[in-house]
Design an enzyme around this catalytic site. Structure first.
Site, PDB file in Angstrom:
ATOM      1  N   ASP A   1      -4.833   3.107  -2.161  1.00 13.17           N
ATOM      2  CA  ASP A   1      -5.974   3.373  -1.283  1.00 13.17           C
ATOM      3  C   ASP A   1      -6.588   4.718  -1.622  1.00 13.17           C
ATOM      4  O   ASP A   1      -5.977   5.765  -1.396  1.00 13.17           O
ATOM      5  CB  ASP A   1      -5.514   3.349   0.180  1.00 13.17           C
TER       6      ASP A   1
ATOM      7  N   GLY B   1       1.330  -1.815   4.249  1.00 16.53           N
ATOM      8  CA  GLY B   1       1.916  -0.484   4.123  1.00 16.53           C
ATOM      9  C   GLY B   1       3.021  -0.306   5.137  1.00 16.53           C
ATOM     10  O   GLY B   1       4.214  -0.274   4.805  1.00 16.53           O
TER      11      GLY B   1
ATOM     12  N   HIS C   1      -8.128   0.232  -4.475  1.00 18.13           N
ATOM     13  CA  HIS C   1      -9.107  -0.008  -3.408  1.00 18.13           C
ATOM     14  C   HIS C   1      -9.913   1.272  -3.189  1.00 18.13           C
ATOM     15  O   HIS C   1      -9.408   2.234  -2.599  1.00 18.13           O
ATOM     16  CB  HIS C   1      -8.335  -0.421  -2.143  1.00 18.13           C
TER      17      HIS C   1
ATOM     18  N   MET D   1     -12.446   3.469  -1.490  1.00 14.54           N
ATOM     19  CA  MET D   1     -13.209   3.700  -0.251  1.00 14.54           C
ATOM     20  C   MET D   1     -13.950   5.006  -0.446  1.00 14.54           C
ATOM     21  O   MET D   1     -13.654   6.021   0.213  1.00 14.54           O
ATOM     22  CB  MET D   1     -12.250   3.740   0.947  1.00 14.54           C
TER      23      MET D   1
ATOM     24  N   ASP E   1      -6.183  -6.874   4.094  1.00  9.85           N
ATOM     25  CA  ASP E   1      -5.708  -5.485   4.139  1.00  9.85           C
ATOM     26  C   ASP E   1      -5.864  -4.910   5.542  1.00  9.85           C
ATOM     27  O   ASP E   1      -6.983  -4.765   6.048  1.00  9.85           O
ATOM     28  CB  ASP E   1      -6.555  -4.681   3.138  1.00  9.85           C
ATOM     29  N   GLY E   2      -4.724  -4.571   6.158  1.00  9.34           N
ATOM     30  CA  GLY E   2      -4.756  -3.883   7.447  1.00  9.34           C
ATOM     31  C   GLY E   2      -4.033  -4.626   8.544  1.00  9.34           C
ATOM     32  O   GLY E   2      -4.375  -5.761   8.868  1.00  9.34           O
TER      33      GLY E   2
ATOM     34  N   MET F   1      -9.445   7.299  -0.818  1.00 12.46           N
ATOM     35  CA  MET F   1     -10.356   7.649   0.283  1.00 12.46           C
ATOM     36  C   MET F   1     -10.978   9.011   0.029  1.00 12.46           C
ATOM     37  O   MET F   1     -10.306   9.915  -0.491  1.00 12.46           O
ATOM     38  CB  MET F   1      -9.593   7.685   1.601  1.00 12.46           C
TER      39      MET F   1
ATOM     40  N   GLY G   1      -3.486   3.820   7.757  1.00 12.41           N
ATOM     41  CA  GLY G   1      -2.478   2.784   7.892  1.00 12.41           C
ATOM     42  C   GLY G   1      -2.062   2.681   9.352  1.00 12.41           C
ATOM     43  O   GLY G   1      -2.450   3.513  10.182  1.00 12.41           O
TER      44      GLY G   1
ATOM     45  N   SER H   1       0.850  -1.196   0.000  1.00 11.78           N
ATOM     46  CA  SER H   1       0.000   0.000   0.000  1.00 11.78           C
ATOM     47  C   SER H   1       0.882   1.241   0.000  1.00 11.78           C
ATOM     48  O   SER H   1       1.700   1.440   0.912  1.00 11.78           O
ATOM     49  CB  SER H   1      -0.882   0.003   1.252  1.00 11.78           C
TER      50      SER H   1
ATOM     51  N   GLY I   1      -9.391   3.486   6.572  1.00 16.41           N
ATOM     52  CA  GLY I   1      -9.206   4.919   6.793  1.00 16.41           C
ATOM     53  C   GLY I   1      -7.755   5.290   7.015  1.00 16.41           C
ATOM     54  O   GLY I   1      -7.288   6.287   6.496  1.00 16.41           O
TER      55      GLY I   1
ATOM     56  N   MET J   1     -11.046  -6.723   4.960  1.00 11.09           N
ATOM     57  CA  MET J   1     -10.438  -5.668   5.783  1.00 11.09           C
ATOM     58  C   MET J   1     -10.191  -6.224   7.179  1.00 11.09           C
ATOM     59  O   MET J   1     -11.121  -6.698   7.847  1.00 11.09           O
ATOM     60  CB  MET J   1     -11.367  -4.451   5.874  1.00 11.09           C
TER      61      MET J   1
ATOM     62  N   HIS K   1      -0.898  -1.485  -4.388  1.00 11.70           N
ATOM     63  CA  HIS K   1      -2.200  -1.238  -3.758  1.00 11.70           C
ATOM     64  C   HIS K   1      -2.389   0.267  -3.560  1.00 11.70           C
ATOM     65  O   HIS K   1      -1.601   0.919  -2.871  1.00 11.70           O
ATOM     66  CB  HIS K   1      -2.252  -1.962  -2.414  1.00 11.70           C
TER      67      HIS K   1
HETATM   68  C1  DX5 Z   1      -6.650   1.088   5.326  1.00 12.13           C
HETATM   69  C2  DX5 Z   1      -6.036   0.795   3.979  1.00 12.13           C
HETATM   70  C3  DX5 Z   1      -4.856  -0.117   4.019  1.00 12.13           C
HETATM   71  C4  DX5 Z   1      -3.724   0.362   4.865  1.00 12.13           C
HETATM   72  C5  DX5 Z   1      -2.817  -0.757   5.224  1.00 12.13           C
HETATM   73  O1  DX5 Z   1      -7.786   1.825   5.140  1.00 12.13           O
HETATM   74  O2  DX5 Z   1      -7.007   0.200   3.130  1.00 12.13           O
HETATM   75  O3  DX5 Z   1      -4.409  -0.448   2.723  1.00 12.13           O
HETATM   76  O4  DX5 Z   1      -3.005   1.370   4.247  1.00 12.13           O
HETATM   77  O5  DX5 Z   1      -1.818  -0.239   5.980  1.00 12.13           O
HETATM   78  P1  DX5 Z   1      -1.062  -1.014   7.143  1.00 12.13           P
HETATM   79  O6  DX5 Z   1      -0.306  -2.129   6.461  1.00 12.13           O
HETATM   80  O7  DX5 Z   1      -0.203   0.031   7.719  1.00 12.13           O
HETATM   81  O8  DX5 Z   1      -2.105  -1.535   8.081  1.00 12.13           O
HETATM   82 ZN    ZN Z   2      -6.524  -0.803   1.078  1.00 11.36          ZN
END
Ligand code: DX5
Ligand code: ZN
Length: 219
Positions: free
Chosen positions: A36, A198, A67, A69, A176-177, A38, A145, A9, A143, A138, A34
């Site tokens: 993200d 990430g 992804h 959101m 993811d997460g 938002m 990382g 990510s 929201g 998820m 990936h």
């Molecule tokens: C959260 C994102 C993830 C996030 C993952 O909303 O969709 O992709 O960035 O980050 P880490 O690996 O730091 O949990």
């Molecule tokens: Zn994501």
């Protein structure tokens, strides 16, 4: 042994150097990127949109795992497809008609992903499992990382893996997460094919992307 793929990510990358960061990820052995997206409404954070994705495409040959959101999502799908998304993942809560959104993504020749938040049940996606390429589980509330892995979602992965085997379906399971060198193993053992990460990839071992990607792939 099945091959695990890593989708880093870029949320944890240096945003002033995104092009270089993506090149470094490719050199480090990432399988896809990936992204993200938002909107500050579906999730309480705001990131990047189609123009940034379009300019980043020039820096790598890796597929873009986008992804979304954002809510409403349907009317923006074409913009993300045109910008260069290869996999387009949306949340079922963000569209009025899940089938129409799946069909739209397919009509643009992109792979379809559906994402389930920690408290969204498999039932929200179950009747579409034969039409999609990916289900994104998820393991944090989307929201930000750097959040802690919610281990309750492991059962959902096991259930999906069982459904996939029983019905001979081909969708991939992505998580993811909160993926680190321990939670990665738990997820892989439960049936995950693709790990999003990430924080671990960009921050562990002084940001040694190659080492971190390789370590995440180990069971
Ligand atoms: C959260 C994102 C993830 C996030 C993952 O909303 O969709 O992709 O960035 O980050 P880490 O690996 O730091 O949990
Ligand atoms: Zn994501």
């Amino acid at each position: 042994m099945k091959k695990i793929q890593i989708s880093p990510s870029i949320l944890s990358a240096d945003f002033s150097q995104l092009g270089n960061e993506i090149k470094r990820l490719e050199e480090g052995g990432a399988d896809m990127i990936h992204v993200d997206v938002m909107d500050g409404h579906f999730v309480p954070n705001l990131t990047i949109g189609p123009p940034v994705i379009k300019s980043l495409k020039k820096h790598t040959k890796l597929p873009f795992d986008v992804h979304l959101m954002i809510d409403p999502v349907h009317k923006y799908i074409k913009d993300y497809s045109d910008a260069g998304a290869d996999i387009i993942t949306f949340h079922p809560e963000a569209t009025e008609n899940i089938s129409e959104t799946i069909n739209l993504i397919k009509s643009l020749n992109k792979k379809v992903g559906v994402s389930l938040n920690p408290d969204t049940e498999i039932a929200a996606a179950e009747k579409y499992l034969d039409k999609i390429e990916l289900i994104l589980i998820m393991s944090v509330y989307p929201g930000f990382g750097g959040q802690k892995f919610i281990s309750d979602v492991i059962q959902k992965i096991k259930d999906l893996d069982k459904i996939r085997k029983e019905r001979k379906l081909n969708f991939k399971i992505e998580i993811d997460g909160g993926i680190n060198f321990e939670t990665s193993k738990i997820a892989i053992n439960a049936g995950v094919d693709i790990l999003v990460s990430g924080t671990t990839i960009f921050k562990e071992n002084n940001g040694d992307l190659k080492k971190n990607i390789k370590t995440l792939k180990q069971i």
